[in-house]
Design a protein around this motif. Structure first.
Motif, PDB file in Angstrom:
ATOM      1  N   ARG A 148      12.329   3.135  -3.789  1.00 59.84           N
ATOM      2  CA  ARG A 148      11.097   2.825  -4.547  1.00 59.84           C
ATOM      3  C   ARG A 148      11.395   2.399  -5.991  1.00 59.84           C
ATOM      4  NH1 ARG A 148       7.466   2.070  -0.683  1.00 59.84           N
ATOM      5  NH2 ARG A 148       7.284   3.862   0.680  1.00 59.84           N
TER       6      ARG A 148
ATOM      7  N   ARG B 119       1.179   7.260  -6.529  1.00 58.45           N
ATOM      8  CA  ARG B 119       0.095   8.227  -6.797  1.00 58.45           C
ATOM      9  C   ARG B 119       0.484   9.648  -6.394  1.00 58.45           C
ATOM     10  NH1 ARG B 119      -5.664   6.297  -4.780  1.00 58.45           N
ATOM     11  NH2 ARG B 119      -6.291   7.846  -6.322  1.00 58.45           N
ATOM     12  N   SER B 120       1.563   9.785  -5.596  1.00 57.18           N
ATOM     13  CA  SER B 120       1.955  11.111  -5.093  1.00 57.18           C
ATOM     14  C   SER B 120       2.690  11.908  -6.177  1.00 57.18           C
ATOM     15  CB  SER B 120       2.879  10.946  -3.882  1.00 57.18           C
ATOM     16  OG  SER B 120       4.129  10.437  -4.318  1.00 57.18           O
TER      17      SER B 120
ATOM     18  N   LEU C 153       0.836  -1.209   0.000  1.00 55.97           N
ATOM     19  CA  LEU C 153       0.000   0.000   0.000  1.00 55.97           C
ATOM     20  C   LEU C 153       0.866   1.253   0.000  1.00 55.97           C
ATOM     21  CD1 LEU C 153      -2.914  -0.925   2.429  1.00 55.97           C
ATOM     22  CD2 LEU C 153      -3.069  -0.405  -0.018  1.00 55.97           C
ATOM     23  N   ASP C 154       2.034   1.184   0.653  1.00 47.76           N
ATOM     24  CA  ASP C 154       2.955   2.330   0.649  1.00 47.76           C
ATOM     25  C   ASP C 154       3.450   2.626  -0.771  1.00 47.76           C
ATOM     26  OD1 ASP C 154       2.730   2.847   3.273  1.00 47.76           O
ATOM     27  OD2 ASP C 154       4.622   1.903   3.877  1.00 47.76           O
ATOM     28  N   ASP C 155       3.746   1.535  -1.511  1.00 47.65           N
ATOM     29  CA  ASP C 155       4.174   1.730  -2.905  1.00 47.65           C
ATOM     30  C   ASP C 155       3.091   2.479  -3.687  1.00 47.65           C
ATOM     31  OD1 ASP C 155       6.630   0.347  -2.795  1.00 47.65           O
ATOM     32  OD2 ASP C 155       5.640  -1.591  -3.143  1.00 47.65           O
ATOM     33  N   VAL C 156       1.834   2.015  -3.508  1.00 46.58           N
ATOM     34  CA  VAL C 156       0.742   2.625  -4.275  1.00 46.58           C
ATOM     35  C   VAL C 156       0.603   4.100  -3.896  1.00 46.58           C
ATOM     36  CG1 VAL C 156      -1.735   2.529  -4.824  1.00 46.58           C
ATOM     37  CG2 VAL C 156      -0.452   0.402  -4.491  1.00 46.58           C
ATOM     38  N   ALA C 157       0.692   4.383  -2.592  1.00 43.68           N
ATOM     39  CA  ALA C 157       0.579   5.784  -2.144  1.00 43.68           C
ATOM     40  C   ALA C 157       1.709   6.614  -2.775  1.00 43.68           C
ATOM     41  CB  ALA C 157       0.647   5.851  -0.617  1.00 43.68           C
ATOM     42  N   PHE C 158       2.915   6.044  -2.807  1.00 45.56           N
ATOM     43  CA  PHE C 158       4.037   6.776  -3.412  1.00 45.56           C
ATOM     44  C   PHE C 158       3.791   7.007  -4.905  1.00 45.56           C
ATOM     45  CE2 PHE C 158       7.962   6.488  -5.931  1.00 45.56           C
ATOM     46  CZ  PHE C 158       8.567   7.676  -5.527  1.00 45.56           C
TER      47      PHE C 158
ATOM     48  N   ALA D 195      -6.700  -0.122  -3.844  1.00 49.35           N
ATOM     49  CA  ALA D 195      -6.018   1.183  -3.945  1.00 49.35           C
ATOM     50  C   ALA D 195      -5.674   1.487  -5.400  1.00 49.35           C
ATOM     51  CB  ALA D 195      -4.753   1.168  -3.085  1.00 49.35           C
TER      52      ALA D 195
ATOM     53  N   ARG E 170      -8.827   2.485  -7.315  1.00 48.10           N
ATOM     54  CA  ARG E 170      -9.231   3.880  -7.024  1.00 48.10           C
ATOM     55  C   ARG E 170      -8.453   4.850  -7.901  1.00 48.10           C
ATOM     56  NH1 ARG E 170      -9.358   2.861  -0.686  1.00 48.10           N
ATOM     57  NH2 ARG E 170     -11.552   2.239  -0.548  1.00 48.10           N
ATOM     58  N   HIS E 171      -7.187   4.525  -8.138  1.00 45.03           N
ATOM     59  CA  HIS E 171      -6.368   5.376  -9.003  1.00 45.03           C
ATOM     60  C   HIS E 171      -6.801   5.226 -10.463  1.00 45.03           C
ATOM     61  CE1 HIS E 171      -2.737   7.223 -10.673  1.00 45.03           C
ATOM     62  NE2 HIS E 171      -2.746   6.218 -11.544  1.00 45.03           N
TER      63      HIS E 171
END
Ligand SMILES: C[S@@+](CC[C@H](N)C(=O)[O-])C[C@H]1O[C@@H](n2cnc3c(N)ncnc32)[C@H](O)[C@@H]1O
Length: 386
Positions: free
Chosen positions: A49, A14-15, A7-12, A133, A136-137
């Motif tokens: 990453r 998308r940032s 989930l951290d990868d996905v958040a990154f 996640a 959603r993107h």
């Protein structure tokens, strides 16, 4: 298996930093040859990453032929393999236009993105938090939640499900009880609801007596799925839908006439699309196009005019099949290359081909089949009929 995204990868990804990192690495070659160099460069630009960035870029490239508009998508290797090709997803979505739809196994959203375009209201859910996640993107204008498909979280919607059909080692599961979620449990969880379930083309109709419609779908000549429809969304007991990447499509259903005689070969042999054969609609297709059968148990058809949009085989010569006679005929016709199609006979084209000792400049399609008890060989010229 591919890289295991968190989930951290996905958040990154998308940032703003993630988008910049993806852009900075977009020019890398990403081939087997350049791998070590690419990883070193990505580590310098992105740091820890780098694996998530490189895998995303690779998967986006691989997704190009399967998923339209996925240039900016987030994907996993498995999810891309499982994803419904856009053309197939679009066809399903068009059948559900104007309805309220809940995709209960939405994964990264390959079906969902098309449902979103046609449905009145549209909800996606999946058990896997990383895929939720990513969905959603990928489908920002749909509502996507994490939920177990076997515990309904919507009411009055058409349920669309695409259970996973591979185990952890990537092997196919054939038994509907082994699908994840299991087919019977899904059916029971939504007992009173309109239900649409994507399955493997080989699903045994007797294993799904609850399905009001079984639709076999092919894309560019390859059978991709059997889709089961239950309730008001079902429109024919059996249907074959033939889709092409160029946007053309047609379908045939059990409701059409199936008067189809058996007779002598005409000028052409027609091998109906696999969706038609698997749906058991060969006679219906033949009746629609004025074709007839060579043998009532064999799916090859014949006629004097091939249907448009097919690959059909113009008969040059035919007769009882004996290997040495076929070899002599091909030699006389100067045939150096053959495509061998077999139905109803126990002949392996790859074993037969070298034994034909071909020589010559011409090519041919050899159709080997059985008419009654007679093994028969047709030497044909293949044509793509516009
Ligand atoms: C074959 S994939 C669906 C692919 C999707 N139709 C697409 O085209 O992208 C199956 C999905 O079912 C999900 N799944 C498995 N069991 C589930 C359950 N009990 N509830 C919700 N989702 C589940 C998996 O996480 C996986 O994402």
């Amino acid at each position: 298996m591919g890289y295991a995204f968190t989930l951290d990868d996905v958040a990154f990804l998308r940032s703003a930093d993630g988008v910049a990192a993806l852009r900075a690495c977009a020019g890398l070659e990403l081939s087997e040859r350049s791998r070590l160099r690419d990883v070193a460069t990505a580590r310098e630009i992105v740091g820890v990453r780098a694996p998530a960035v490189l895998e995303t870029l690779l998967l986006r490239r691989r997704a190009r032929d399967k998923l339209a508009g996925a240039e900016d998508w987030l994907l996993t290797d498995d999810a891309l393999q499982q994803a419904t090709p856009t053309v197939v997803a679009r066809h399903r979505a068009e059948r559900l236009a104007g309805r309220d739809v809940h995709d209960v196994t939405c994964s990264i959203g390959a079906d969902l993105v098309e449902l979103r375009r046609t449905a009145n209201r549209c909800l996606g859910s999946d058990l896997d938090p990383v895929r939720v996640a990513m969905a959603r993107h990928n489908v920002p204008d749909a509502v996507v939640v994490r939920a177990d498909a076997l515990r309904p979280v919507s009411r009055h919607t058409v349920i669309v499900a695409d259970p996973a059909r591979r185990d952890a080692r990537g092997r196919r599961r054939w038994n509907p009880a082994d699908f994840v979620p299991a087919l019977d449990e899904l059916r029971q969880a939504y007992a009173q609801r309109d239900l649409v379930v994507k399955c493997a083309p080989g699903i045994d109709p007797d294993a799904v007596p609850w399905a009001n419609e079984r639709e076999l779908v092919s894309l560019d000549g390859q059978v991709r799925e059997a889709c089961l429809w239950r309730g008001s969304v079902a429109t024919a007991k059996r249907r074959a839908t033939v889709l092409r990447s160029d946007g053309t499509s047609w379908s045939v259903t059990e409701d059409e006439p199936d008067e189809c005689p058996v007779g002598e070969p005409g000028e052409w042999i027609i091998d109906p699309d696999g969706a038609v054969v698997r749906a058991g609609l060969v006679r219906h297709y033949a009746a629609r196009h004025g074709l007839w059968q060579l043998d009532e148990h064999i799916a090859y058809l014949t006629g004097d005019r091939p249907p448009p949009g097919t690959r059909a085989f113009e008969i040059r010569e035919f007769g009882r099949y004996r290997e040495k006679d076929l070899r002599a005929t091909l030699r006389r016709l100067g045939i150096g290359r053959v495509e061998i199609l077999v139905r109803g006979l126990d002949i392996d084209p790859n074993t037969l081909r070298p034994r034909l000792k071909l020589s010559g400049d011409d090519d041919a399609t050899v159709v080997l089949t059985r008419i009654g008890r007679s093994p028969t060989a047709f030497v044909c010229r293949a044509h793509r009929i516009p």
